[in-house]
Write a protein that holds these residues in place. Structure first.
Motif, PDB file in Angstrom:
ATOM      1  N   ASP A  51      -3.809   2.290  -9.804  1.00 40.29           N
ATOM      2  CA  ASP A  51      -4.565   2.219  -8.351  1.00 40.29           C
ATOM      3  C   ASP A  51      -4.366   1.577  -7.271  1.00 40.29           C
ATOM      4  OD1 ASP A  51      -6.439   2.539  -6.589  1.00 40.29           O
ATOM      5  OD2 ASP A  51      -8.443   1.309  -8.619  1.00 40.29           O
ATOM      6  N   PRO A  52      -3.912   2.487  -6.471  1.00 36.73           N
ATOM      7  CA  PRO A  52      -3.489   2.141  -4.742  1.00 36.73           C
ATOM      8  C   PRO A  52      -4.197   1.595  -4.256  1.00 36.73           C
ATOM      9  CG  PRO A  52      -3.277   4.865  -5.551  1.00 36.73           C
ATOM     10  CD  PRO A  52      -4.209   3.888  -7.042  1.00 36.73           C
ATOM     11  N   VAL A  53      -5.579   2.058  -4.246  1.00 37.10           N
ATOM     12  CA  VAL A  53      -6.409   1.431  -3.277  1.00 37.10           C
ATOM     13  C   VAL A  53      -7.183  -0.434  -3.521  1.00 37.10           C
ATOM     14  CG1 VAL A  53      -7.090   2.926  -2.022  1.00 37.10           C
ATOM     15  CG2 VAL A  53      -8.704   2.030  -4.299  1.00 37.10           C
ATOM     16  N   ALA A 100      -2.333   4.189   1.011  1.00 37.15           N
ATOM     17  CA  ALA A 100      -3.343   4.168  -0.243  1.00 37.15           C
ATOM     18  C   ALA A 100      -3.820   4.648  -0.377  1.00 37.15           C
ATOM     19  CB  ALA A 100      -3.357   2.299  -0.449  1.00 37.15           C
ATOM     20  N   LYS A 101      -4.276   5.083   0.952  1.00 35.93           N
ATOM     21  CA  LYS A 101      -6.103   6.090   0.515  1.00 35.93           C
ATOM     22  C   LYS A 101      -5.049   7.388   0.374  1.00 35.93           C
ATOM     23  CE  LYS A 101      -9.595   4.118   3.605  1.00 35.93           C
ATOM     24  NZ  LYS A 101     -10.029   4.267   4.755  1.00 35.93           N
ATOM     25  N   GLN A 102      -3.962   7.646   0.950  1.00 25.92           N
ATOM     26  CA  GLN A 102      -3.264   9.398   0.640  1.00 25.92           C
ATOM     27  C   GLN A 102      -3.069   9.084  -0.931  1.00 25.92           C
ATOM     28  OE1 GLN A 102      -5.011  10.713   3.037  1.00 25.92           O
ATOM     29  NE2 GLN A 102      -3.516  11.566   3.156  1.00 25.92           N
ATOM     30  N   ASP A 103      -2.488   7.742  -1.480  1.00 29.44           N
ATOM     31  CA  ASP A 103      -1.649   7.766  -2.657  1.00 29.44           C
ATOM     32  C   ASP A 103      -2.706   7.850  -3.930  1.00 29.44           C
ATOM     33  OD1 ASP A 103       0.935   7.591  -1.504  1.00 29.44           O
ATOM     34  OD2 ASP A 103       0.768   5.398  -1.925  1.00 29.44           O
ATOM     35  N   ALA A 104      -3.903   7.471  -3.154  1.00 33.99           N
ATOM     36  CA  ALA A 104      -5.360   7.362  -4.474  1.00 33.99           C
ATOM     37  C   ALA A 104      -5.935   9.450  -4.461  1.00 33.99           C
ATOM     38  CB  ALA A 104      -6.136   6.751  -3.839  1.00 33.99           C
ATOM     39  N   ALA A 140      -5.980  -4.122  -2.487  1.00 31.75           N
ATOM     40  CA  ALA A 140      -6.501  -4.224  -1.021  1.00 31.75           C
ATOM     41  C   ALA A 140      -7.569  -4.843  -1.567  1.00 31.75           C
ATOM     42  CB  ALA A 140      -6.863  -2.741  -0.435  1.00 31.75           C
ATOM     43  N   THR A 141      -8.953  -4.295  -2.408  1.00 29.19           N
ATOM     44  CA  THR A 141      -9.851  -4.458  -2.371  1.00 29.19           C
ATOM     45  C   THR A 141     -10.739  -5.092  -3.289  1.00 29.19           C
ATOM     46  OG1 THR A 141      -9.900  -2.689  -4.522  1.00 29.19           O
ATOM     47  CG2 THR A 141     -10.865  -1.645  -2.045  1.00 29.19           C
ATOM     48  N   HIS A 182      -9.259  -8.310  -2.901  1.00 31.13           N
ATOM     49  CA  HIS A 182      -8.770  -9.151  -2.510  1.00 31.13           C
ATOM     50  C   HIS A 182     -10.156  -8.800  -0.859  1.00 31.13           C
ATOM     51  CE1 HIS A 182      -5.332 -10.663  -3.898  1.00 31.13           C
ATOM     52  NE2 HIS A 182      -4.809  -9.782  -4.543  1.00 31.13           N
ATOM     53  N   GLY A 183     -10.634  -8.121  -1.402  1.00 31.67           N
ATOM     54  CA  GLY A 183     -12.103  -7.983   0.338  1.00 31.67           C
ATOM     55  C   GLY A 183     -11.536  -7.259   1.352  1.00 31.67           C
ATOM     56  N   ASN A 184     -10.301  -6.720   1.284  1.00 34.97           N
ATOM     57  CA  ASN A 184      -9.861  -5.812   2.685  1.00 34.97           C
ATOM     58  C   ASN A 184      -9.612  -4.250   2.307  1.00 34.97           C
ATOM     59  OD1 ASN A 184      -7.881  -7.690   3.168  1.00 34.97           O
ATOM     60  ND2 ASN A 184      -7.148  -7.989   1.913  1.00 34.97           N
ATOM     61  N   LYS A 185     -10.072  -3.836   3.681  1.00 35.35           N
ATOM     62  CA  LYS A 185      -9.828  -2.404   3.735  1.00 35.35           C
ATOM     63  C   LYS A 185      -8.695  -1.612   3.601  1.00 35.35           C
ATOM     64  CE  LYS A 185     -10.883   1.584   7.009  1.00 35.35           C
ATOM     65  NZ  LYS A 185     -11.514   1.762   8.307  1.00 35.35           N
ATOM     66  N   PRO A 186      -8.559  -0.914   2.497  1.00 35.39           N
ATOM     67  CA  PRO A 186      -7.197  -0.237   2.190  1.00 35.39           C
ATOM     68  C   PRO A 186      -6.344   0.913   3.189  1.00 35.39           C
ATOM     69  CG  PRO A 186      -8.581   0.836   0.048  1.00 35.39           C
ATOM     70  CD  PRO A 186      -9.399  -0.050   1.359  1.00 35.39           C
TER      71      PRO A 186
END
Length: 119
Positions: free
Chosen positions: A66-68, A82-86, A71-72, A74-78
């Motif tokens: 899961d590419p995102v 990473a969003k494109q990969d998903a 980040a998520t 750890h509480g970060n915005k992907p």
């Protein structure tokens, strides 16, 4: 003190209390983890360790697939990448699902045609 344990992973506790495992649950976990803790002094601790190992393995597997997730978790915005990969991963999964449905449909039609010729 808040009344909640500060050690272990959250899935090891139910409503903030330490969880006692049944013999059946311990037996099932032993088969899953290929470990024997029957004679262990503290079967509950061994069970917690096995469950913690399973949770860690699931997290590591999700990191890989899961590419995102990293980040998520750890509480970060992907990131944009990473969003494109998903998105690409989701599109490929959908294409594979449709391809499999088509293959299954064709196989069932062949079987129907073959059985109709035999009768």
């Amino acid at each position: 003190m808040s009344g909640h344990p500060t050690t272990g992973t959250p899935n090891l506790y139910e409503d903030g209390d330490a969880h006692n495992y049944s013999r059946e649950a311990i037996h099932d976990q032993q088969r899953h983890n290929l470990r024997n803790v029957e004679g262990a002094e503290d079967q509950q601790r061994a069970m917690n360790e096995m469950l913690s190992e399973n949770t860690q393995a699931q997290i590591e597997e999700r990191y890989k697939t899961d590419p995102v997730y990293r980040a998520t978790i750890h509480g970060n915005k992907p990131s944009w990448g990473a969003k494109q990969d998903a998105d690409i991963q989701a599109e490929e999964a959908e294409m594979l699902r449709k391809k499999q449905e088509k293959a299954d449909s064709m196989a069932s039609k062949k079987l129907e045609h073959k059985s109709a010729r035999e009768h």
